[in-house]
Scaffold this motif. Structure first.
Motif, PDB file in Angstrom:
ATOM      1  N   PRO A 147       0.800  -1.226   0.000  1.00  0.00           N
ATOM      2  CA  PRO A 147       0.000   0.000   0.000  1.00  0.00           C
ATOM      3  C   PRO A 147       0.836   1.280   0.000  1.00  0.00           C
ATOM      4  O   PRO A 147       0.517   2.242  -0.701  1.00  0.00           O
ATOM      5  CB  PRO A 147      -0.817  -0.114   1.293  1.00  0.00           C
ATOM      6  N   THR A 152      -1.582   7.046  -3.142  1.00  0.00           N
ATOM      7  CA  THR A 152      -3.016   6.774  -2.968  1.00  0.00           C
ATOM      8  C   THR A 152      -3.853   8.040  -3.136  1.00  0.00           C
ATOM      9  O   THR A 152      -4.961   7.984  -3.663  1.00  0.00           O
ATOM     10  CB  THR A 152      -3.260   6.154  -1.574  1.00  0.00           C
ATOM     11  N   ASN A 201      -4.579  -3.122  -5.405  1.00  0.00           N
ATOM     12  CA  ASN A 201      -4.907  -2.291  -4.243  1.00  0.00           C
ATOM     13  C   ASN A 201      -6.324  -1.706  -4.260  1.00  0.00           C
ATOM     14  O   ASN A 201      -6.673  -0.943  -3.372  1.00  0.00           O
ATOM     15  CB  ASN A 201      -3.914  -1.125  -4.196  1.00  0.00           C
ATOM     16  N   GLN A 204      -8.432  -1.861  -1.139  1.00  0.00           N
ATOM     17  CA  GLN A 204      -7.794  -1.498   0.135  1.00  0.00           C
ATOM     18  C   GLN A 204      -8.348  -0.185   0.676  1.00  0.00           C
ATOM     19  O   GLN A 204      -8.783   0.671  -0.086  1.00  0.00           O
ATOM     20  CB  GLN A 204      -6.277  -1.402  -0.054  1.00  0.00           C
ATOM     21  N   GLY A 206      -6.616   1.464   3.509  1.00  0.00           N
ATOM     22  CA  GLY A 206      -5.560   2.249   4.148  1.00  0.00           C
ATOM     23  C   GLY A 206      -5.889   2.594   5.591  1.00  0.00           C
ATOM     24  O   GLY A 206      -5.293   3.499   6.168  1.00  0.00           O
ATOM     25  N   ASN A 288      -1.958  -7.825   2.594  1.00  0.00           N
ATOM     26  CA  ASN A 288      -2.712  -6.660   2.108  1.00  0.00           C
ATOM     27  C   ASN A 288      -3.754  -6.923   1.030  1.00  0.00           C
ATOM     28  O   ASN A 288      -4.606  -6.078   0.786  1.00  0.00           O
ATOM     29  CB  ASN A 288      -1.727  -5.614   1.538  1.00  0.00           C
TER      30      ASN A 288
END
Ligand SMILES: Nc1ncnc2c1ncn2[C@@H]1O[C@H](COP(=O)(O)OP(=O)(O)O)[C@@H](O)[C@H]1O
Ligand SMILES: CC(C)(COP(=O)(O)O)[C@@H](O)C(=O)NCCC(=O)O
Length: 315
Positions: A147, A152, A201, A204, A206, A288
Motif C-alpha cells: 500500500p 493513494t 490495491n 484497500q 488504508g 494486504n
C-alpha cells in the motif's frame, strides 16, 4: 478473512457448470472474428473460458449497468433537469500474476459490444506507483505493490474526478520494461460509459494508517468490484512461469531495468522468481490483498490452468 458461514450469508455460490448454464440466457453471440480477436488478448485463454465464464459475466454487468443508467433517468425526471451520467466504475483486484489484466482486457472487449455502453476504458493502478526515484528515497524498492508504494491520494483524486463526470482526466502510465512510471506519456480518460480500474490495491482502505482515516477509499467511487482469486501455490507458479517468459520479451528489451535477468537459465530464473515471490509478492498477498477479498461484489476463483471453477456473487 471471513468464515464459511459468513461467506454463505453474503454470496450466491456457483460451480463452473452452474455458472456456465447462465450463458443460455445471454443473447450476445460472438462471431468467429470477434472470438479470434479476444484470443489476441492472450493466446493462452481457452474459448470455453470466454463462453462459459466471461459471456455470462458480461451479461450480468450489462444488466447491472443498465439498472444504474435507468436510475439516472429516474433521478433526472425527479429533479426536472438533465444531469449527464458519470461513468460506471468496475474494479478488478487480486494478487500479482492472478490474471487481473487479462480478465480486465477480456471484459473491456466484451462490454464494448453492448450498444448501451460502447465506450469502455481500462486503467491500471500501477501508473500510480511512486516513481522509482521516490520509491528509492522512501526505502520502498523491496515493497513495490505494498500500500505505501502507491500515491493513494493521486489515485483517489483520479477516481473521484472521473466519477464527478470530468470531461478529461490524465493518468500516469507504468512500464514493466523500465520498471517505472513513464516520464512523458499519459493516458487520457474522456468520460467513458464504463471505466475498468484494475490493480491489486483497489479494495484497500488504508485504515491501518492514522493519516488515512478521514480519506475516502477507492471503493467509495467504485460501483461494482471483482476479486480474482486462486491458491497461493498456483499464483506462485504462474508468477514464475511469466518470469520465465519475460526473459525473451520484456527482460530482453534494451531499455529493460531487468536486462540482467534475460541471460538467466531456467534453473536460475526459477530460483530468482521464487525469491521475489517469497520476499515481496507472497507477503503482500497475505498481508494486504487477500484480506480484501470479501469486500468484492463478485469473486472469481481460478484453479489449475487459469480455469475458473467457482463464482461467488454478492446477494
Ligand atoms: N485466462 C488465462 N488463461 C491462461 N493464462 C492466463 C490467463 N489469465 C492470465 N494468464 C497468464 O497468467 C499470467 C498473469 O496474467 P496477468 O493478466 O499478467 O496477471 P496480473 O495482471 O494479475 O499480474 C500471464 O503469464 C498470463 O499470460
Ligand atoms: C508493479 C506491480 C506491483 C504490479 O502488479 P500487477 O498489478 O501488474 O499485478 C508488480 O508487478 C511488481 O512489480 N511487484 C514487485 C515485485 C516484482 O517484481 O514482481
Amino acid at each position: 478473512m471471513i468464515n464459511n458461514q459468513t461467506q454463505e450469508a453474503l454470496y450466491l455460490d456457483f460451480d463452473r457448470a452452474r455458472w456456465a448454464e447462465l450463458r443460455n440466457s445471454v443473447p450476445l453471440t460472438l462471431s468467429e472474428g470477434e472470438l479470434t480477436r479476444l484470443r489476441g488478448i492472450n493466446e493462452r485463454i481457452s474459448l470455453s473460458e470466454v463462453t462459459d465464464i466471461y459471456l455470462p459475466l458480461s451479461r450480468l454487468l450489462n444488466l447491472i449497468v443498465g439498472a444504474r443508467q435507468q436510475r439516472g433517468v429516474v433521478l433526472n425526471q425527479f429533479l426536472g433537469n438533465k444531469q449527464s451520467d458519470s461513468p460506471y466504475i468496475i474494479s478488478i483486484a487480486g494478487s500479482v500474476a492472478v490474471g487481473k489484466s487479462t480478465t480486465a482486457r477480456i471484459l473491456q472487449a466484451l462490454l464494448k459490444q453492448w450498444p448501451e455502453h460502447p465506450k469502455v476504458d481500462l486503467v491500471t493502478t500501477d501508473g500510480f506507483l511512486y516513481p522509482l526515484t521516490e520509491l528509492k528515497r522512501r526505502g520502498l524498492l523491496q515493497r513495490k505493490g505494498f500500500p505505501e508504494s502507491y500515491d493513494t491520494k493521486m489515485l483517489i483524486d483520479f477516481v473521484s474526478e472521473v466519477k464527478s463526470g470530468a470531461e478529461r482526466v490524465e493518468v500516469p502510465l507504468y512500464s514493466h520494461i523500465i520498471y517505472d512510471r513513464l516520464p512523458y506519456e499519459r493516458q487520457v480518460i474522456q468520460k467513458p460509459d464504463i471505466l475498468i480500474l484494475e490493480g491489486l490495491n483497489v479494495l484497500q482502505t488504508g485504515l491501518d494508517s492514522p493519516v488515512d482515516i478521514r480519506r475516502p477509499f477507492v471503493s467509495d467511487f467504485v460501483d461494482f468490484s471483482i476479486y480474482v482469486d486462486a491458491d497461493e501455490s498456483l499464483l506462485k507458479s504462474w508468477y514464475i512461469e511469466r518470469f520465465l517468459q519475460f526473459r525473451s520479451s520484456a527482460f530482453a528489451d534494451e531499455n529493460s531495468y531487468f536486462r540482467h535477468y534475460a541471460s538467466l537459465n531456467d534453473v536460475q530464473a526459477t530460483e530468482t522468481a521464487s525469491q521475489i515471490w517469497d520476499g515481496i509478492n507472497g507477503p503482500n498477498l497475505r498481508m494486504n490483498i487477500q484480506p480484501t477479498r470479501e469486500r468484492a461484489h463478485l469473486i472469481l476463483r481460478k484453479g489449475a490452468d487459469h480455469l475458473m471453477n467457482r463464482v461467488l456473487l454478492r446477494k
